[in-house]
Design an enzyme around this catalytic site. Structure first.
Site, PDB file in Angstrom:
ATOM      1  N   GLY A   1      14.386  -8.106  14.936  1.00  0.00           N
ATOM      2  CA  GLY A   1      13.783  -7.850  14.730  1.00  0.00           C
ATOM      3  C   GLY A   1      14.103  -8.144  12.146  1.00  0.00           C
ATOM      4  O   GLY A   1      13.815  -9.473  12.170  1.00  0.00           O
TER       5      GLY A   1
ATOM      6  N   SER B   1       0.704  -1.118  -0.078  1.00  0.00           N
ATOM      7  CA  SER B   1      -0.089  -0.139   0.475  1.00  0.00           C
ATOM      8  C   SER B   1       0.852   0.838  -0.199  1.00  0.00           C
ATOM      9  O   SER B   1       2.117   0.898   0.191  1.00  0.00           O
ATOM     10  CB  SER B   1      -0.392  -0.215   1.382  1.00  0.00           C
ATOM     11  OG  SER B   1      -1.287   0.958   1.683  1.00  0.00           O
TER      12      SER B   1
ATOM     13  N   GLU C   1      18.722  -5.541  21.191  1.00  0.00           N
ATOM     14  CA  GLU C   1      19.864  -6.490  20.613  1.00  0.00           C
ATOM     15  C   GLU C   1      19.736  -6.253  18.387  1.00  0.00           C
ATOM     16  O   GLU C   1      20.389  -7.718  18.159  1.00  0.00           O
ATOM     17  CB  GLU C   1      20.039  -7.802  21.175  1.00  0.00           C
ATOM     18  CG  GLU C   1      20.486  -7.437  22.277  1.00  0.00           C
ATOM     19  CD  GLU C   1      22.038  -7.915  22.698  1.00  0.00           C
ATOM     20  OE1 GLU C   1      22.819  -7.677  21.023  1.00  0.00           O
ATOM     21  OE2 GLU C   1      22.324  -7.300  23.716  1.00  0.00           O
TER      22      GLU C   1
ATOM     23  N   LYS D   1      28.764  -2.480  11.732  1.00  0.00           N
ATOM     24  CA  LYS D   1      28.351  -2.291  13.017  1.00  0.00           C
ATOM     25  C   LYS D   1      29.034  -3.361  14.283  1.00  0.00           C
ATOM     26  O   LYS D   1      29.073  -4.855  13.355  1.00  0.00           O
ATOM     27  CB  LYS D   1      27.406  -2.753  13.692  1.00  0.00           C
ATOM     28  CG  LYS D   1      26.028  -2.808  14.831  1.00  0.00           C
ATOM     29  CD  LYS D   1      25.398  -3.280  15.106  1.00  0.00           C
ATOM     30  CE  LYS D   1      25.186  -3.499  16.003  1.00  0.00           C
ATOM     31  NZ  LYS D   1      23.584  -4.614  16.105  1.00  0.00           N
TER      32      LYS D   1
ATOM     33  N   LEU E   1       6.931  -8.116  11.370  1.00  0.00           N
ATOM     34  CA  LEU E   1       6.494  -7.648  12.174  1.00  0.00           C
ATOM     35  C   LEU E   1       4.946  -8.296  13.247  1.00  0.00           C
ATOM     36  O   LEU E   1       4.616  -8.866  13.950  1.00  0.00           O
ATOM     37  CB  LEU E   1       6.330  -6.198  12.148  1.00  0.00           C
ATOM     38  CG  LEU E   1       7.805  -4.982  12.384  1.00  0.00           C
ATOM     39  CD1 LEU E   1       7.204  -3.732  11.863  1.00  0.00           C
ATOM     40  CD2 LEU E   1       8.458  -5.450  13.674  1.00  0.00           C
TER      41      LEU E   1
HETATM   42  P1  FAD Z   1       6.144  -2.544   7.709  1.00  0.00           P
HETATM   43  O1  FAD Z   1       7.358  -1.870   7.710  1.00  0.00           O
HETATM   44  O2  FAD Z   1       5.556  -2.021   8.982  1.00  0.00           O
HETATM   45  O3  FAD Z   1       5.737  -2.853   6.578  1.00  0.00           O
HETATM   46  C1  FAD Z   1       4.609  -3.352   6.400  1.00  0.00           C
HETATM   47  C2  FAD Z   1       4.038  -3.466   4.904  1.00  0.00           C
HETATM   48  O4  FAD Z   1       2.899  -3.899   4.686  1.00  0.00           O
HETATM   49  C3  FAD Z   1       4.050  -1.580   4.143  1.00  0.00           C
HETATM   50  O5  FAD Z   1       4.429  -2.225   3.295  1.00  0.00           O
HETATM   51  C4  FAD Z   1       2.493  -1.421   3.942  1.00  0.00           C
HETATM   52  O6  FAD Z   1       2.360  -0.549   2.958  1.00  0.00           O
HETATM   53  C5  FAD Z   1       1.963  -3.416   3.959  1.00  0.00           C
HETATM   54  N1  FAD Z   1       0.932  -2.852   3.997  1.00  0.00           N
HETATM   55  C6  FAD Z   1      -0.100  -3.047   4.920  1.00  0.00           C
HETATM   56  N2  FAD Z   1      -1.232  -3.075   5.464  1.00  0.00           N
HETATM   57  C7  FAD Z   1      -2.171  -3.055   3.954  1.00  0.00           C
HETATM   58  C8  FAD Z   1      -3.033  -3.284   2.926  1.00  0.00           C
HETATM   59  N3  FAD Z   1      -4.619  -3.349   3.724  1.00  0.00           N
HETATM   60  N4  FAD Z   1      -2.847  -3.476   1.618  1.00  0.00           N
HETATM   61  C9  FAD Z   1      -1.482  -3.539   1.412  1.00  0.00           C
HETATM   62  N5  FAD Z   1       0.122  -3.466   2.145  1.00  0.00           N
HETATM   63  C10 FAD Z   1      -0.418  -3.439   2.792  1.00  0.00           C
HETATM   64  N6  FAD Z   1      15.089  -4.511  13.726  1.00  0.00           N
HETATM   65  C11 FAD Z   1      16.191  -4.492  13.035  1.00  0.00           C
HETATM   66  O7  FAD Z   1      16.962  -6.226  13.059  1.00  0.00           O
HETATM   67  N7  FAD Z   1      17.354  -3.294  13.833  1.00  0.00           N
HETATM   68  C12 FAD Z   1      16.883  -2.693  14.385  1.00  0.00           C
HETATM   69  O8  FAD Z   1      17.322  -1.886  15.306  1.00  0.00           O
HETATM   70  C13 FAD Z   1      15.049  -2.264  14.656  1.00  0.00           C
HETATM   71  N8  FAD Z   1      14.812  -1.249  15.372  1.00  0.00           N
HETATM   72  C14 FAD Z   1      13.539  -1.152  15.450  1.00  0.00           C
HETATM   73  C15 FAD Z   1      12.999  -0.016  15.809  1.00  0.00           C
HETATM   74  C16 FAD Z   1      11.561  -0.230  16.694  1.00  0.00           C
HETATM   75  C17 FAD Z   1      11.054   1.431  17.125  1.00  0.00           C
HETATM   76  C18 FAD Z   1      10.800  -1.135  15.852  1.00  0.00           C
HETATM   77  C19 FAD Z   1       9.229  -0.530  16.550  1.00  0.00           C
HETATM   78  C20 FAD Z   1      11.520  -2.178  15.122  1.00  0.00           C
HETATM   79  C21 FAD Z   1      12.391  -1.941  14.855  1.00  0.00           C
HETATM   80  N9  FAD Z   1      13.173  -2.607  14.589  1.00  0.00           N
HETATM   81  C22 FAD Z   1      14.649  -3.495  13.972  1.00  0.00           C
HETATM   82  C23 FAD Z   1      12.010  -4.058  13.259  1.00  0.00           C
HETATM   83  C24 FAD Z   1      12.428  -4.352  11.893  1.00  0.00           C
HETATM   84  O9  FAD Z   1      12.001  -2.351  12.054  1.00  0.00           O
HETATM   85  C25 FAD Z   1      10.868  -4.919  11.646  1.00  0.00           C
HETATM   86  O10 FAD Z   1      11.280  -5.862  11.625  1.00  0.00           O
HETATM   87  C26 FAD Z   1      11.643  -4.651   9.800  1.00  0.00           C
HETATM   88  O11 FAD Z   1      11.114  -2.912   9.429  1.00  0.00           O
HETATM   89  C27 FAD Z   1      10.265  -4.827   9.440  1.00  0.00           C
HETATM   90  O12 FAD Z   1       8.801  -4.471   9.104  1.00  0.00           O
HETATM   91  P2  FAD Z   1       7.868  -5.134   8.405  1.00  0.00           P
HETATM   92  O13 FAD Z   1       8.352  -5.758   6.906  1.00  0.00           O
HETATM   93  O14 FAD Z   1       7.267  -6.256   8.772  1.00  0.00           O
HETATM   94  O15 FAD Z   1       6.418  -4.015   8.380  1.00  0.00           O
END
Ligand code: FAD
Length: 516
Positions: free
Chosen positions: A362, A36, A359, A75, A350
C-alpha cells in the site's frame, strides 16, 4: 502554471504526498491539505518495502531524524508461516539473489538441496532474523554485503530506476499515526497550509473539471490540481468524477480485516526483525513488531468467515496481551480505479486502488504514485501525454502486484479448509497461468515475469515459488552437465557469512534504543 494544489485527506497518503511535493518543488508550489477529524484514517499500514528509504532520503531525513518519533523498526523480510503446512516457515528476504555460472543460486539449490531450506541455504538474512539481530552494527555500519549506501544515495534515483541494480537489505515498520504526525510537522514547517474540516461537496465546472471543494467551516478551497487522498471513499475521483473502479475480488477474495494494536514490553519479548504472515483457515494474520507494541490483524474473506469469528481467532492467536486492545474492523475495497489521474484530479493511496496487504504494497503504491506525479507534473499546460504515462505506470504497478499476490495462493500447498481448497479452482489472470507453466521449468527471470515495473524483482517470485511448496519446480537441465563445485562453494560461503554475522551483530531492539 499549475502550481496550486489542494490535497483532500490527511492519512499516510495525504501527508506523504504533501511532504514529497514540498521537497520536490519547495516554495514554487502552493499546497493546502484539508482533513476531517470526523472521518478517521484507516489506522493500519505499518510495514513497507525496502525502497521506502528513497522517500525519506528525498525528504533529506536520516533514520535518527524520524525512526524514534515513529516507534520504527527494521524489516528484513516477510516471514510466511503455515502456508505450506503447520509448523513450516520460510522467508522472503530483502537480499539480492546470487548467481553462479549464469544460473541463480536457487536453481542450483533445486539440483543440490544442501538442506531442506532454500532460504537459509541461498540467503544470509534468514539466519540474522532468526537470531533477532539488527542489519547494522552498533556503530551504524551496514552488514557487510555488496552495497555502497552513500554512493547510491548520491545518485538520487527513483525507485524504478534502482530496480535490479541493488537490493537494500531492509525496509521499515512504523506506527502509521505517528508517521502522519511527523510528516504533518515536516510539511507545515515548509509552508503547507493545514485545514481540519470536512469536505462536503466537490464543485465541477462546465467541462467537468474540479473547480473547488466546499468545506463545512472554511468555505470553498480552490486550486489547479486536486489530489484525492480520501481513502476507500475516493470522494473526488470515483464519486465526483465518476471514474469506474475495477474490482480484483474474483482473483483476490480477501475483502475484510480486523486489526489490534497490542502494547508489549518489546525489550523483554525481543524483536524479530520482519513482518510475519501466518496462514489461517480463511486468510492470514500479520504480526508487525514496533518498539513499543505489536501491530497485528487478520485479513480474511467474508464469504468464508464472519467478522466475529475473525476477531475471536485473532485474540486467541495473540493471547492475554490482546485482552484490552480495541478491535478495528475494516472492509477493504480490492482493485484499482480505471484511471487514477482524471482531468485535474489525481488519486493517491487507497482512493486510487489497493490489493490486500500480503506483501505490504500500500505505501509502496503511494510512494510510486508520488514519484510518477513529480515526473509527469503538468507545468504550464495539461498534457494528455503526462496524464496517460502516469495512468499507465500506476496501472502496471497494481496489475503486477496483483499477479504476484495471486501467485502466493496458487503456489501455497495448504489445502485443508474450503478457503484453501478453493485456491485450486479460483480464476487467475491468463498471463499468470502461462507464466506459472514456464516457471515450472525455468525459474522467474527478468524475461518471464510481469513485464513492467511493479516493484518486485524476479528473485521475489522465486522465493514464493520455493517457499510455498505447492508447485512442482525443476532445475535447469543444463545444470546436470555443469560442474557443481562453484555452487557448493557459494552455499558454504553463505553459511560461513551468516554464522560470522550472527556472532557480532547487536540485537534489533538494542540497536533502535541507541538511535534515540
Ligand atoms: P486513510 O488512512 O483512510 O485516510 C483518508 C483521509 O481522508 C483521512 O485523513 C480522512 O479524515 C480524510 N477524509 C475522508 N473523507 C473526507 C472528507 N469528506 N473531508 C475531509 N477529509 C476526508 N500498506 C502498507 O504499505 N503496509 C501494510 O502493512 C499495510 N497494511 C494494511 C492493512 C490493512 C488491513 C489495510 C486495509 C491497508 C493496509 N495498508 C498497508 C495500506 C495502507 O494502510 C494505506 O495505503 C495507507 O494507510 C494510506 O491510506 P490513505 O491515506 O489512502 O487513506
Amino acid at each position: 502554471m499549475v502550481n496550486k494544489v489542494v490535497i483532500v485527506g490527511g492519512g499516510t497518503a495525504g501527508w506523504m504526498t504533501a511532504s514529497y511535493l514540498k521537497a520536490a518543488f519547495a516554495d514554487r508550489i502552493d499546497i493546502t491539505l484539508v482533513e476531517s477529524d470526523r472521518v478517521s484514517t484507516i489506522g493500519v499500514g505499518e510495514a513497507t518495502f525496502s525502497d521506502i528509504r528513497h522517500f525519506f532520503a528525498f525528504l533529506g531525513l536520516k533514520e535518527s531524524d524520524w525512526m524514534p518519533a515513529c516507534n520504527a523498526t527494521y524489516k528484513l523480510a516477510v516471514r510466511f508461516e503455515n502456508w505450506r503446512e503447520p509448523g513450516h516457515h520460510f522467508y522472503h528476504p530483502f537480499e539480492q539473489m546470487r548467481s553462479v555460472n549464469g544460473f541463480p543460486l536457487t536453481d542450483w539449490w533445486l539440483k543440490e538441496k544442501p538442506s531442506a531450506r532454500f532460504d537459509t541455504d541461498c540467503f544470509v538474512m534468514p539466519s540474522i532474523i532468526d537470531a533477532g539481530l539488527s542489519p547494522r552494527h552498533t556503530d551504524g555500519r551496514l552488514i557487510d554485503q555488496p552495497f555502497d549506501e552513500e554512493a547510491e544515495e548520491m545518485q538520487g534515483l527513483t525507485m524504478s530506476e534502482h530496480q535490479g541494480k541493488t537490493q537494500f537489505p531492509y525496509a521499515y515498520q512504523f506506527e502509521a499515526a505517528l508517521l502522519a504526525k511527523f510528516l504533518t510537522r515536516y510539511s507545515t514547517d515548509r509552508g503547507v497550509r493545514h485545514i481540519v474540516d470536512d469536505v462536503n461537496h466537490v464543485e465541477l465546472d462546465e467541462r467537468g473539471w474540479i473547480s473547488g471543494v466546499r468545506t463545512a467551516e472554511h468555505g470553498e478551497l480552490t486550486g489547479d490540481l486536486y489530489i484525492d487522498c480520501t481513502g476507500f471513499r475516493a470522494m473526488l475521483l470515483n464519486k465526483a468524477l465518476d471514474v469506474p473502479f475495477i474490482s480484483f475480488q474474483d482473483t483476490l477474495p480477501n475483502d475484510s480485516a480486523v486489526a489490534l494494536q497490542v502494547p508489549m514490553d518489546m525489550e523483554r519479548r525481543g524483536i524479530l526483525p520482519c513482518t510475519t504472515s501466518t496462514a489461517q483457515d480463511a486468510g492470514w494474520i500479520w504480526t508487525i513488531p514496533l518498539t513499543g507494541r505489536v501491530g497485528t490483524g487478520y485479513v480474511y474473506a467474508r464469504d468464508y468467515l464472519s467478522p466475529e469469528e475473525a476477531e475471536r481467532t485473532l485474540r486467541e492467536f495473540v493471547g492475554p496481551a490482546a485482552a484490552d486492545a480495541e478491535a478495528n474492523h475494516i472492509r477493504m475495497r480490492i482493485g484499482r480505479s480505471e484511471r487514477s489521474w482524471e482531468r485535474n484530479c489525481v488519486a493517491i493511496g487507497l482512493s486510487s486502488g489497493f490489493v490486500e496487504p500480503l506483501e505490504s504494497t500500500g505505501i509502496f503504491f503511494i510512494h510510486h504514485a508520488i514519484e510518477q506525479l513529480v515526473k509527469n507534473f503538468p507545468g504550464d499546460e495539461w498534457s494528455d501525454v503526462h496524464r496517460d504515462l502516469y495512468n499507465r505506470s500506476v496501472e502496471h504497478v497494481m496489475e503486477g502486484v496483483r499477479e504476484f499476490l495471486v501467485l502466493h495462493y496458487v503456489a501455497a500447498k495448504r489445502n485443508d479448509t474450503p478457503y484453501w481448497k478453493d485456491t485450486n479452482t479460483r480464476v487467475i489472470p491468463d498471463a499468470l497461468a502461462e507464466r506459472i507453466e514456464n516457471w515450472k521449468r525455468v525459474l522467474p527471470d527478468s524475461e518471464n515475469v510481469f513485464p513492467y515495473y511493479h516493484g518486485l524483482p524476479p528473485y521475489s517470485y522465486m522465493c514464493i515459488l520455493l517457499g510455498m511448496g505447492g508447485i512442482d519446480l525443476h532445475h535447469s537441465p543444463g545444470l546436470d552437465l555443469s560442474d557443481t563445485a562453484a555452487a557448493r562453494r557459494e552455499f558454504a560461503a553463505i553459511q560461513e557469512k551468516a554464522s560470522g554475522l550472527t556472532k557480532v551483530l547487536p540485537k534489533a531492539y538494542d540497536y533502535f534504543t541507541r538511535l534515540d
